[in-house]
Enzyme design. Structure first.
Site, short mmCIF file in Angstrom:
data_model
loop_
_atom_site.label_atom_id
_atom_site.label_comp_id
_atom_site.label_asym_id
_atom_site.label_seq_id
_atom_site.Cartn_x
_atom_site.Cartn_y
_atom_site.Cartn_z
CE LYS A 82 85.24 0.47 6.85
NZ LYS A 82 86.68 0.66 7.06
CG ASP A 110 89.62 -2.93 10.95
OD1 ASP A 110 89.00 -1.90 11.27
OD2 ASP A 110 90.68 -2.91 10.29
CD GLU A 130 88.19 6.63 11.32
OE1 GLU A 130 88.04 5.66 10.56
OE2 GLU A 130 88.48 6.53 12.52
CD GLU A 149 91.75 1.37 7.30
OE1 GLU A 149 92.97 1.63 7.34
OE2 GLU A 149 91.08 1.14 8.32
CG ASP A 203 86.65 -2.70 8.04
OD1 ASP A 203 87.01 -2.28 6.93
OD2 ASP A 203 86.83 -2.08 9.10
O1 KIV Z 1 86.36 -0.47 11.73
C1 KIV Z 1 85.47 0.39 11.79
O2 KIV Z 1 84.56 0.34 12.62
C2 KIV Z 1 85.52 1.46 10.82
C3 KIV Z 1 84.63 2.63 11.05
C4 KIV Z 1 85.18 3.47 12.12
C5 KIV Z 1 84.37 3.39 9.80
O3 KIV Z 1 86.28 1.41 9.91
#
Ligand code: KIV
Length: 275
Positions: free
Chosen positions: A113, A44, A182, A115, A83
């Site tokens: 993915k 994202d 991160e 968070e 994401d």
């Molecule tokens: O959104 C993204 O690119 C990420 C990476 C920085 C891990 O979450």
């Protein structure tokens, strides 16, 4: 056949470093894939580096699905990780599952993915139970940037370090196949990498992680608003683009582009009637 989560987990067992890179469009994903990068994240972060927002928070499911589809078309070997955007998995387990499924079913990604650690573990467990591989993401979590008070290093105090380890363990226990760390102090990231059996993928978390991820625009030097400390610029694409576009501009103004080489001819006799 695309890279599988078992191959990614196997790389940690063999001590083989894992490379992950973001991509947001067909042409870039094709290049990244042909190099042999096993994991492509449709992050994202595209909200910032592609769409020009200050944070990833405005990014929606529709935007993510649109870009993920393009990346899936471009990459044939890599595992594509979609994401999950802000507030698409926070409300409840059912919403999290439904939105995760859209990445797989509609966009063609192989994994998602999200968070968070302990607080999202229940959702991770349910998504994994339904057959969708999940990558966790802890440390600096940009979707919580307003709560965190900026893009800062996470886990520096003893309490924060213990919490981060617990978050990593909760994700492992819930069935995540890997976890992004991160902006985490390198010694803490190394310790977490040793304490959990799933691969850690670091970004600003030192060389002790099992793998690394970067935002492609950062390492290519095409995003110029700021360069994060964790990013090494392997190229300065903004300069290359600026030089090329200036040349094009000047040639069009001077009438030296296009030449015969970029033009199409036709038989003179076909024009005779018009003259
Ligand atoms: O959104 C993204 O690119 C990420 C990476 C920085 C891990 O979450």
């Amino acid at each position: 056949m695309r890279i599988t989560i078992n191959q990614i987990k196997g790389m940690k067992r063999k001590g083989e470093k894992i490379t992950m890179l973001t991509s947001y469009d067909y042409s870039t994903a094709k290049i990244v894939d042909e190099i042999g990068i096993p994991l492509i994240l449709v992050g994202d972060s595209l909200g910032m580096v592609v769409l020009g927002y200050e944070t990833p928070i405005p990014v929606t499911m529709e935007i993510m699905l649109h870009h993920t589809k393009a990346v899936v078309r471009g990459a044939k070997q890599a595992m594509i990780v979609g994401d999950m955007p802000f507030m698409t998995y926070h409300t409840n387990v059912d919403d999290a599952l439904r939105n995760a499924a859209r990445f797989i079913q509609e966009a063609g990604a192989q994994a998602i993915k999200l968070e968070g650690g302990v607080t999202v573990a229940e959702k991770v467990r349910r998504i994994v139970e339904c057959g969708i591989p999940v990558m966790g993401h802890i440390g600096l979590t940009p979707q919580s940037i307003n709560q965190m008070g900026g893009f800062r290093v996470q886990g520096r105090s003893p309490e924060a370090a213990v919490k981060m380890l617990k978050d990593a363990q909760a994700l492992e226990e819930a069935g995540a196949f890997a976890v992004v760390l991160e902006t985490v102090p390198a010694p803490l990231a190394t310790l977490i990498s040793q304490k959990i059996s799933i691969p850690t993928i670091g970004i600003g978390a030192g060389v002790g992680c099992d793998g690394q991820v970067q935002v492609i625009n950062d390492i290519l030097g095409s995003y110029t608003d700021f360069v994060p400390k964790h990013a090494k610029q392997y190229a300065h694409l903004a300069d290359v683009m600026s030089t090329a576009i200036t040349e094009y501009y000047n040639e069009v103004k001077a009438g030296t582009f296009p030449t015969d080489q970029q033009s199409f001819s036709m038989n003179e006799s076909a024009l005779a009637g018009l003259k």
